[in-house]
Scaffold this motif. Structure first.
Motif, PDB file in Angstrom:
ATOM      1  N   SER A 260       0.821  -1.207   0.000  1.00  0.00           N
ATOM      2  CA  SER A 260       0.000   0.000   0.000  1.00  0.00           C
ATOM      3  C   SER A 260       0.860   1.264   0.000  1.00  0.00           C
ATOM      4  O   SER A 260       0.445   2.307  -0.509  1.00  0.00           O
ATOM      5  N   PHE A 261       2.076   1.194   0.538  1.00  0.00           N
ATOM      6  CA  PHE A 261       2.968   2.353   0.534  1.00  0.00           C
ATOM      7  C   PHE A 261       3.320   2.731  -0.896  1.00  0.00           C
ATOM      8  O   PHE A 261       3.613   1.873  -1.727  1.00  0.00           O
ATOM      9  N   VAL A 262       3.304   4.023  -1.176  1.00  0.00           N
ATOM     10  CA  VAL A 262       3.709   4.491  -2.500  1.00  0.00           C
ATOM     11  C   VAL A 262       4.277   5.900  -2.368  1.00  0.00           C
ATOM     12  O   VAL A 262       3.809   6.701  -1.546  1.00  0.00           O
ATOM     13  N   GLN A 263       5.306   6.191  -3.159  1.00  0.00           N
ATOM     14  CA  GLN A 263       5.924   7.517  -3.133  1.00  0.00           C
ATOM     15  C   GLN A 263       6.461   7.847  -4.516  1.00  0.00           C
ATOM     16  O   GLN A 263       6.985   6.985  -5.217  1.00  0.00           O
ATOM     17  N   TRP A 264       6.311   9.103  -4.888  1.00  0.00           N
ATOM     18  CA  TRP A 264       6.873   9.598  -6.150  1.00  0.00           C
ATOM     19  C   TRP A 264       7.319  11.032  -5.917  1.00  0.00           C
ATOM     20  O   TRP A 264       6.513  11.917  -5.617  1.00  0.00           O
ATOM     21  N   VAL A 265       8.613  11.264  -6.003  1.00  0.00           N
ATOM     22  CA  VAL A 265       9.189  12.604  -5.898  1.00  0.00           C
ATOM     23  C   VAL A 265       9.715  12.962  -7.280  1.00  0.00           C
ATOM     24  O   VAL A 265      10.528  12.231  -7.852  1.00  0.00           O
ATOM     25  N   LEU A 266       9.263  14.086  -7.819  1.00  0.00           N
ATOM     26  CA  LEU A 266       9.490  14.397  -9.229  1.00  0.00           C
ATOM     27  C   LEU A 266      10.020  15.818  -9.388  1.00  0.00           C
ATOM     28  O   LEU A 266       9.474  16.764  -8.817  1.00  0.00           O
TER      29      LEU A 266
END
Length: 494
Positions: A260-266
Motif C-alpha cells: 500500500s505504501f507508494v511515493q513519487w518525488v518528481l
C-alpha cells in the motif's frame, strides 16, 4: 467469475473499486515505454487518479519493445486494457481497484511506424520510461555510453525503422524538430541515481553519433526531469492470478499486487506542460537528489544486502528474512552505520524513522516478495545501489564491513550453491565476465574486485579488498549466518 473487460465493469463485485471516469473519453498525452508490473502499480495508478479528477487529456499509451512484451500486449487487448491493482497493508488488509489509465498499447515489432507516429504527435507531451538500469546503454563504472544490446547497435547504423528505446526517442525527436513540433519531455522512472541525467546523457550520445546538429537541438530544447519512485511490487505469477480470482471473483490475466505504501518525488521541469501531479499525491521538487539517494542507498541496497546472504542461508521470501533477528540486525547495521552517514539531510524525512518503516514494509507477509526478484542482475544493481555507499565511506575513512559482506555474498551466490549445497540459479547480463572474475578469485583472493565493468577503480582500494577477502573466507567457513554473526560480534566489540 467475471472476466475483466469493458463490457463487464458493471458486473464486478462491490469490493472492487471501478474507474471514476469513462476510458473512451480519455486521450493519451503520455507515452510510456516498458509497461511492466511496477509501472502499472505506480505511474499508471497516479494517472488513474488524474483521470478520475477530470484531466482526460493525460491518458497513457503503453509501448512494448521486447519479445516478452507480447504477453502483456495480448492480455491488455483481451481486457480492453483494464487490469486489477491490489494493494496490501502490512497487516494484510487489501484493496482492489480496476485501473483504466492505459488507454492504448502498441507493440513496436508489430508496427514501429505506429509507435513513431504516436511519439511524433503534438498530443504526446511526456514520454516516460521504466526500461531497467541496463536500458540506457551506460557503463556503470565509468558512466560512458557503451551500447551492448543488438537493437541499439542496429539503430546506430541509421537503419529504419528503429528497434531500441533510444532509437525510437531520437527518431521521434528528429521528426518533431523537422515538423516544428514542441519536443516531448523524457521522464525516466528507473531506479538510477540522477535518472533524468542518465537518460539525457544516453539520448545525446546516441544522437551525436548519428546527427550532431540534432544532438545539439535536443540538448537545448528537451527536458529530462529526474524522479524517485517507490513501491514494492512483486512480479505477477499464476498464484497472483488465482488469489485475485478467489478473493474478488475477477478473471484477470495480468493483475498487479503491491504494497500500500507508494511515493513519487518528481523534479518539476516540464516545458511542454504536465498534468497537476501535485493534486494526486506526487511530490514536486526543484531537486530530487537527496530523495533518490535515500531510496537507492537504503531501500534498494537493502534488497541486495538481504538478498544474496538470504539465498545462501536457504531462505526464499523477504518477509521471512526480515523477521529473523540476525538478518534484521545485519540490515540495521548496514543502514545506520554505513548507508545513512553517506546521505545528506532529506527535506521532511527523519532517516531513522524511514529505516524503521523500511523494516516494517519488508516484514509484510501479505506481499510475499521473493529474494529471487531481489538478486537478479547484480552487475546492474550493485554499482548503482551499494557501491556508491562503499566509495563515500572509504573517502571519509569510515568502515565498509557490511558492504564487503554483501559483495562477498554476491560472489558466492554467483558460484551457484547455497551454504547447504543446494542449487542457485544466478541471472545476470554480464555472466561470462563475472565467471572470469570468479575463476581469478579462486587463484588470487580479492581478484573478483578487479572486474572493472562492475567495480571500476573501486576494487583496488586496500580497505575494501581486505574486508572482502575476510568476508569470503568467513562465508566459506561458516556460511552466511555464521559470517553475519562474526560481523555482529566484531562491530559490537568496537
Amino acid at each position: 467469475m467475471v472476466h475483466l473487460d469493458a463490457r463487464t465493469l458493471g458486473r464486478l463485485p462491490e469490493a472492487v473499486i471501478q474507474p471514476g471516469y469513462d476510458p473512451t473519453r480519455v486521450t493519451p498525452g503520455i507515452v510510456h515505454l516498458g509497461v511492466g508490473a511496477f509501472h502499472r502499480a505506480h505511474q499508471a495508478m497516479y494517472v488513474d487518479r488524474l483521470l478520475a479528477a477530470g484531466h482526460h487529456e493525460w491518458g497513457i499509451c503503453g509501448v512494448g519493445l521486447l519479445p516478452g512484451d507480447t504477453a502483456i500486449r495480448d492480455v491488455l487487448a483481451d481486457q480492453d486494457r483494464l487490469y486489477t491493482l491490489v494493494t496490501v497493508d502490512p497487516d494484510g488488509t487489501a484493496q482492489a481497484r480496476v485501473i483504466a489509465s492505459v488507454v492504448d498499447f502498441l507493440f513496436a515489432p508489430d508496427d514501429p511506424v505506429a509507435v513513431l507516429d504516436r511519439l511524433s504527435s503534438p498530443q504526446t507531451r511526456i514520454v516516460s520510461l521504466t526500461i531497467t538500469e541496463g536500458g540506457y546503454s551506460t557503463n556503470d563504472a565509468t558512466g560512458d555510453f557503451e551500447p551492448r544490446d543488438p537493437g541499439t547497435r542496429h539503430d546506430l547504423t541509421g537503419q529504419q525503422p528503429p528497434q531500441s528505446v533510444l532509437g525510437f526517442l531520437v527518431t521521434a525527436l528528429a521528426r518533431r524538430r523537422s515538423a516544428g513540433t514542441v519536443p516531448f519531455t523524457v521522464m525516466s522512472c528507473d531506479n538510477i541515481r540522477g535518472n533524468g541525467r542518465v537518460a539525457r546523457r544516453s539520448v545525446l550520445a546516441f544522437a551525436e553519433r548519428l546527427d550532431p546538429q540534432l544532438a545539439a537541438w535536443i540538448a537545448d530544447t528537451v527536458a529530462f526531469p529526474s524522479s524517485m519512485v517507490d513501491r514494492i511490487t512483486p512480479v505477477t505469477t499464476d498464484a497472483t492470478r488465482r488469489a485475485v480470482s478467489a478473493a474478488y471473483g475477477v478473471e484477470d490475466g495480468w493483475p498487479v499486487r503491491a504494497e500500500s505504501f507508494v511515493q513519487w518525488v518528481l523534479e518539476d521541469h516540464f516545458p511542454a506542460g504536465r498534468p497537476p501531479w501535485e493534486t494526486v499525491g506526487v511530490q514536486l521538487v526543484a531537486d530530487v537528489e537527496a530523495y533518490e539517494l535515500m531510496k537507492l542507498r537504503l531501500l534498494n541496497a537493502a534488497h541486495q544486502a538481504m538478498g544474496y546472504l538470504g539465498v545462501l542461508a536457504g531462505e526464499t521470501l523477504v518477509h521471512e528474512v526480515c523477521r529473523d533477528p540476525l538478518f534484521v540486525g545485519f540490515l540495521l547495521g548496514y543502514l545506520r552505520q554505513e548507508a545513512i552517514p553517506t546521505l545528506r539531510p532529506v527535506p521532511g524525512v527523519d532517516l531513522d524513522a524511514y529505516v524503521d518503516q523500511l523494516i516494517a514494509r519488508f516484514t509484510s507477509e501479505a506481499i510475499r516478495d521473493t529474494l529471487a526478484r531481489q538478486v537478479r542482475d547484480g552487475s546492474d544493481h550493485l554499482p548503482k545501489f551499494l557501491l556508491p555507499v562503499v566509495a563515500d565511506q572509504l573517502a571519509a575513512g569510515r568502515p565498509v564491513d557490511h558492504c564487503a559482506l554483501v559483495i562477498a555474498g554476491w560472489s558466492r551466490f554467483l558460484e551457484g550453491k547455497t551454504d547447504a549445497g543446494g542449487p542457485v540459479v544466478a541471472v545476470d547480463p554480464q555472466m561470462p565476465v563475472l565467471h572470469e572474475a570468479l575463476a581469478a578469485e579462486r587463484h588470487t583472493p580479492g581478484a573478483f574486485l578487479d572486474c572493472r565493468p562492475v567495480f571500476g577503480d573501486l576494487g583496488a582500494q586496500p580497505v575494501l579488498r581486505e574486508a572482502f577477502v575476510a568476508a569470503r573466507a568467513a562465508l566459506a567457513e561458516r556460511g552466511a549466518r555464521g559470517a553475519i554473526e562474526d560481523l555482529r560480534q566484531r562491530t559490537h566489540d568496537r
